[in-house]
Design an enzyme around this catalytic site. Structure first.
Site, short mmCIF file in Angstrom:
data_model
loop_
_atom_site.label_atom_id
_atom_site.label_comp_id
_atom_site.label_asym_id
_atom_site.label_seq_id
_atom_site.Cartn_x
_atom_site.Cartn_y
_atom_site.Cartn_z
NE ARG A 288 27.66 28.53 51.43
CZ ARG A 288 27.83 27.25 51.74
NH1 ARG A 288 27.02 26.33 51.25
NH2 ARG A 288 28.82 26.88 52.54
CD GLN B 109 24.91 44.71 62.00
OE1 GLN B 109 25.64 44.40 62.95
NE2 GLN B 109 23.92 45.56 62.11
CD GLU C 31 50.11 52.85 31.65
OE1 GLU C 31 50.47 52.65 30.47
OE2 GLU C 31 50.80 52.60 32.65
#
Length: 380
Positions: free
Chosen positions: A269, A280, A243
């Site tokens: 956008r 930046q 797991e």
């Protein structure tokens, strides 16, 4: 060390991605309702997702750890329903694999074909109200009575229990023997005096049902015990090794998908007459997301590779689990920030990744437990 998948692994991973991408219809409604979809579960079984690491003789695909992780990662990259995949991994690694590795021939023949195909659902019941990280503090008991054991106790946070057909229950058969007194039993969900409580409401992994389980003089055939009495700790450790490595590949796939979506957003956008990506501060945040993802991926692949070579991988598995889970949370936070106000709206789905990521630092051993294991592996 090269972890580039071979042609066969790549083909199976591509098929997993394609299947995952077909399971997203109606997801917002399923998430809002916290609904587990049995038809989607059946489709996962048909593909082989519910038996990836199960031996072919028992109906599985017989994949090693690395191949299993690659498939799970690709499925999560295509499927936005991380709750469904979490349920599938809990079923496979914490219930099915212990049966495959420790069950009698009769148990394997009777249970595995239906668990692997998706006809049946498995659950793992070990955590208790007073035994989470300290699994050896379990209070649930199993007292031998002829050809049966009588189980008494309460299990909490049992993934899949509301829909499960069989549960793997850990109980004390010899309380005085500490970790050597723990045993594991396959219990039919419809056994008399076994009760599943009310489902928990969760802010993430919403489609993975979870509830407590109550055992009140529940009689279980002795033939349903996995391995000899006292083998429970060894069985549980084996399931956790599966797991902690392979399940967390799901978060790699989810982060990969998230990163692609976020890059698309910041490049389209515009603010201050230029794309967000040209700022930046935004570009650096994207770079950090990529760095966390790739670092976590390499750690997880290395852990799986060591497991497949039969090398002790305790340290590597803990490093991978810790890196993946904490990267998933930070990348989810960064994605929300980079999407601005829209990232906080439920309709956009961006914020859902944070809810899915938060429990990853708790289940399969908390981040604190894994830091302890790492320190121990370093001789501290």
């Amino acid at each position: 060390m090269d972890f580039e998948p071979d042609q066969e692994q790549r083909a199976l991973a591509e098929r997993a991605f394609e299947l995952g991408a077909t399971l997203n219809d109606g997801l917002p409604e399923r998430v809002r309702a916290g609904r587990f979809d049995r038809e989607l579960w059946r489709r996962c079984g048909e593909f082989g997702l519910l038996g990836l690491s199960v031996p072919t003789a028992d109906g599985g695909l017989g994949l090693d750890s690395l191949s299993t992780a690659l498939v799970i990662e690709s499925f999560a990259k295509g499927c936005q329903d991380l709750g469904l995949l979490f349920s599938a991994c809990a079923h496979l690694f914490a219930c099915v694999m212990p049966i495959a590795e420790h069950g009698s021939a009769e148990l394997r023949t009777r249970l595995l074909p239906k668990l692997v195909s998706g006809e049946w659902i498995g659950a793992n019941a070990i955590t208790e109200p007073e035994a989470g990280s300290d699994v050896h503090a379990l209070r649930t008991t199993a007292i031998r009575d002829g050809d049966h054991y009588v189980l008494n106790g309460v299990k909490s946070f049992v993934t899949n229990s509301p829909v499960a057909d069989h549960l793997l229950v850990y109980a004390r058969t010899s309380p005085a023997d500490g970790h050597l007194g723990l045993s594991a039993f396959v219990v039919d969900r419809h056994s008399p005096r076994l009760t599943v409580g009310a489902r928990f409401a969760k802010p993430g992994l919403a489609t993975a049902p979870m509830a407590p389980v109550y055992l009140d003089d529940c009689r279980v055939p002795a033939a349903n015990r996995l391995g000899p009495e006292g083998a429970g700790s060894t069985i549980f450790a084996g399931s956790m090794a599966w797991e902690r490595s392979c399940l967390f590949a799901a978060y790699l796939g989810a982060m990969d998908r998230q990163l692609a979506q976020t890059i698309s957003h910041v490049t389209t956008r515009k603010q201050f007459r230029k794309p967000l990506s040209r700022h930046q501060a935004v570009a650096h945040r994207i770079a950090d997301m990529k760095l966390r993802l790739e670092g976590a991926r390499l750690l997880l692949y290395r852990a799986c590779s060591r497991r497949d070579r039969g090398v002790d991988s305790t340290l590597e598995v803990s490093l991978a689990k810790l890196a993946v889970s904490e990267a998933a949370i930070q990348n989810a936070l960064d994605a929300i920030q980079l999407h601005g106000a829209s990232g906080f709206l439920s309709e956009g789905g961006v914020v859902d990744a944070l809810g899915d990521a938060l429990p990853s630092t708790i289940f399969s051993g908390t981040s604190e437990i894994h830091r302890d294991l790492i320190a121990r592996g370093l001789g501290l």
